[in-house]
Design an enzyme around this catalytic site. Sequence first.
Site, PDB file in Angstrom:
ATOM      1  N   MET A  38       3.941  -4.050   0.258  1.00 48.36           N
ATOM      2  CA  MET A  38       4.220  -4.680   1.549  1.00 48.36           C
ATOM      3  C   MET A  38       3.920  -6.178   1.466  1.00 48.36           C
ATOM      4  O   MET A  38       3.783  -6.846   2.501  1.00 48.36           O
ATOM      5  CB  MET A  38       3.406  -4.018   2.657  1.00 48.36           C
ATOM      6  CG  MET A  38       3.791  -2.557   2.838  1.00 48.36           C
ATOM      7  SD  MET A  38       3.355  -1.892   4.449  1.00 48.36           S
ATOM      8  CE  MET A  38       1.605  -2.046   4.410  1.00 48.36           C
ATOM      9  N   GLY A  39       3.799  -6.699   0.243  1.00 41.58           N
ATOM     10  CA  GLY A  39       3.584  -8.132   0.071  1.00 41.58           C
ATOM     11  C   GLY A  39       2.143  -8.557   0.284  1.00 41.58           C
ATOM     12  O   GLY A  39       1.236  -7.730   0.275  1.00 41.58           O
ATOM     13  N   HIS A  45      -2.146  -5.479  -6.753  1.00 40.28           N
ATOM     14  CA  HIS A  45      -0.696  -5.310  -6.972  1.00 40.28           C
ATOM     15  C   HIS A  45      -0.331  -5.723  -8.403  1.00 40.28           C
ATOM     16  O   HIS A  45       0.476  -5.061  -9.056  1.00 40.28           O
ATOM     17  CB  HIS A  45       0.104  -6.187  -5.996  1.00 40.28           C
ATOM     18  CG  HIS A  45      -0.108  -5.862  -4.549  1.00 40.28           C
ATOM     19  ND1 HIS A  45      -0.812  -6.682  -3.703  1.00 40.28           N
ATOM     20  CD2 HIS A  45       0.300  -4.813  -3.791  1.00 40.28           C
ATOM     21  CE1 HIS A  45      -0.810  -6.157  -2.482  1.00 40.28           C
ATOM     22  NE2 HIS A  45      -0.163  -5.023  -2.506  1.00 40.28           N
ATOM     23  N   GLN A  69       5.382   3.040   9.331  1.00 40.75           N
ATOM     24  CA  GLN A  69       4.105   3.597   8.880  1.00 40.75           C
ATOM     25  C   GLN A  69       2.899   2.997   9.612  1.00 40.75           C
ATOM     26  O   GLN A  69       1.765   3.318   9.314  1.00 40.75           O
ATOM     27  CB  GLN A  69       3.943   3.455   7.361  1.00 40.75           C
ATOM     28  CG  GLN A  69       3.683   2.045   6.878  1.00 40.75           C
ATOM     29  CD  GLN A  69       3.705   1.963   5.362  1.00 40.75           C
ATOM     30  OE1 GLN A  69       4.753   2.151   4.749  1.00 40.75           O
ATOM     31  NE2 GLN A  69       2.561   1.719   4.758  1.00 40.75           N
ATOM     32  N   GLN A 162      -2.461   8.612  -0.135  1.00 46.05           N
ATOM     33  CA  GLN A 162      -1.037   8.256  -0.227  1.00 46.05           C
ATOM     34  C   GLN A 162      -0.443   8.766  -1.545  1.00 46.05           C
ATOM     35  O   GLN A 162       0.680   9.256  -1.585  1.00 46.05           O
ATOM     36  CB  GLN A 162      -0.878   6.737  -0.124  1.00 46.05           C
ATOM     37  CG  GLN A 162       0.530   6.244  -0.376  1.00 46.05           C
ATOM     38  CD  GLN A 162       0.680   4.773  -0.055  1.00 46.05           C
ATOM     39  OE1 GLN A 162       0.886   4.408   1.075  1.00 46.05           O
ATOM     40  NE2 GLN A 162       0.576   3.923  -1.062  1.00 46.05           N
ATOM     41  N   SER A 194      -7.474  -5.905  -1.005  1.00 47.12           N
ATOM     42  CA  SER A 194      -6.511  -5.423  -0.007  1.00 47.12           C
ATOM     43  C   SER A 194      -5.880  -6.635   0.667  1.00 47.12           C
ATOM     44  O   SER A 194      -6.556  -7.661   0.864  1.00 47.12           O
ATOM     45  CB  SER A 194      -7.251  -4.583   1.043  1.00 47.12           C
ATOM     46  OG  SER A 194      -6.458  -4.455   2.201  1.00 47.12           O
ATOM     47  N   SER A 195      -4.618  -6.498   1.038  1.00 47.29           N
ATOM     48  CA  SER A 195      -3.954  -7.608   1.743  1.00 47.29           C
ATOM     49  C   SER A 195      -4.681  -7.908   3.049  1.00 47.29           C
ATOM     50  O   SER A 195      -4.719  -9.045   3.508  1.00 47.29           O
ATOM     51  CB  SER A 195      -2.499  -7.250   2.030  1.00 47.29           C
ATOM     52  OG  SER A 195      -1.864  -6.864   0.839  1.00 47.29           O
ATOM     53  N   ARG A 196      -5.288  -6.874   3.633  1.00 46.53           N
ATOM     54  CA  ARG A 196      -5.987  -7.058   4.911  1.00 46.53           C
ATOM     55  C   ARG A 196      -7.279  -7.865   4.752  1.00 46.53           C
ATOM     56  O   ARG A 196      -7.802  -8.382   5.742  1.00 46.53           O
ATOM     57  CB  ARG A 196      -6.294  -5.704   5.556  1.00 46.53           C
ATOM     58  CG  ARG A 196      -5.059  -4.996   6.093  1.00 46.53           C
ATOM     59  CD  ARG A 196      -5.445  -3.741   6.844  1.00 46.53           C
ATOM     60  NE  ARG A 196      -4.294  -3.115   7.495  1.00 46.53           N
ATOM     61  CZ  ARG A 196      -3.465  -2.251   6.916  1.00 46.53           C
ATOM     62  NH1 ARG A 196      -3.673  -1.896   5.663  1.00 46.53           N
ATOM     63  NH2 ARG A 196      -2.443  -1.744   7.576  1.00 46.53           N
TER      64      ARG A 196
HETATM   65  P1  AMP Z   1       0.471  -2.309  -0.138  1.00 45.81           P
HETATM   66  O1  AMP Z   1       1.143  -3.617  -0.358  1.00 45.81           O
HETATM   67  O2  AMP Z   1      -0.856  -2.409   0.526  1.00 45.81           O
HETATM   68  O3  AMP Z   1       1.370  -1.273   0.455  1.00 45.81           O
HETATM   69  O4  AMP Z   1       0.134  -1.774  -1.595  1.00 45.81           O
HETATM   70  C1  AMP Z   1       1.129  -1.599  -2.567  1.00 45.81           C
HETATM   71  C2  AMP Z   1       0.551  -0.800  -3.702  1.00 45.81           C
HETATM   72  O5  AMP Z   1      -0.557  -1.517  -4.263  1.00 45.81           O
HETATM   73  C3  AMP Z   1       0.007   0.559  -3.245  1.00 45.81           C
HETATM   74  O6  AMP Z   1       0.363   1.531  -4.199  1.00 45.81           O
HETATM   75  C4  AMP Z   1      -1.480   0.323  -3.198  1.00 45.81           C
HETATM   76  O7  AMP Z   1      -2.231   1.499  -3.399  1.00 45.81           O
HETATM   77  C5  AMP Z   1      -1.666  -0.649  -4.351  1.00 45.81           C
HETATM   78  N1  AMP Z   1      -2.927  -1.383  -4.205  1.00 45.81           N
HETATM   79  C6  AMP Z   1      -3.323  -2.075  -3.120  1.00 45.81           C
HETATM   80  N2  AMP Z   1      -4.569  -2.561  -3.313  1.00 45.81           N
HETATM   81  C7  AMP Z   1      -4.960  -2.160  -4.548  1.00 45.81           C
HETATM   82  C8  AMP Z   1      -6.147  -2.331  -5.321  1.00 45.81           C
HETATM   83  N3  AMP Z   1      -7.182  -3.006  -4.877  1.00 45.81           N
HETATM   84  N4  AMP Z   1      -6.182  -1.780  -6.553  1.00 45.81           N
HETATM   85  C9  AMP Z   1      -5.122  -1.072  -7.024  1.00 45.81           C
HETATM   86  N5  AMP Z   1      -3.983  -0.873  -6.347  1.00 45.81           N
HETATM   87  C10 AMP Z   1      -3.902  -1.402  -5.121  1.00 45.81           C
END
Ligand code: AMP
Length: 287
Positions: A38-39, A45, A69, A162, A194-196
Amino acid sequence: MLSLYIILMIKIQNCHNLTQQIELLKSQAKSIGFVPTMGALHEGHISLITQAKDENDVVVVSIFVNPTQFNNAEDLKKYPRVIEQDTKLLTNCKVDFVFIPSESEIYPQDYVRPTIDLGALDQVMEGKFRPGHFMGVVEVVKRLFGIVQPHNAYFGQKDFQQVAVIKKMTEFFQLPIQIIACPIIRSEKGLALSSRNMRLNDSEKEQALTIFQTLQFAKQHVKEHDPQTLQAMCFEKLTKSGLQVEYVEIVNPKTLNTLKNTWRNGAVCCIAAFCGNVRLIDNMVIN
Ligand code: AMP
């Protein structure tokens, strides 16, 4: 004569164009790796992308903030969107294709929602606290899989539940795609990236570390308590730190059923908590 080939990342917004390019590459026996995102990209990522690059001839990354979602309109509105920064990062990573569709590309008027019963996977933890979230995830990932048709798709263990849902969905629809779960990437101090996290201020970032510390605590004390006692201790530790806990669960890694009196190999401790108004999730294999 010395030739210099510069291979540029191709940016695509149209589903049909991407499918055509992928089909051509597949006809040349190229393996396709896919990383949906989701960028607001970070090292988590990038680790997925690096693994996808190591294991495939061609790597496609998608960036799409999927509205279906999000069960909270405010969360969707505040979700970070930094598309230019992401595109630069992906160019540096030498990704082959970045797919940035619009909402109407993903969900055209004649779009038919997939139906699947996720059973218990959708009743616990994220499923329980974010009603409809996993149906939205299934919807978007199935659609993206249909467009990209990868051989391998990469997901982070950070979103442990997920991964279980995607594996079930792939099996249910008999999609010829291998789902690869990649390890959680953390900051130096242990905060799961995390993006958050972009929305946390410095003191919240410190406070959020309690989540990682609690997971480590659970791992260290696994031999001394039954799962249910340890779960309660973790809950208290998190609450005392001022985090607003949604759940702490110690679960069977296959069924996601809560472990109560007896341990099982591979037991995972999963946490969701609000730090300020940012919802964070994390997990760790503790047994
Ligand atoms: P998102 O952009 O949050 O939807 O994440 C895209 C993918 O990156 C998903 O498969 C997440 O589980 C993975 N992801 C996000 N944060 C991490 C992290 N800290 N370590 C490994 N994978 C991650």
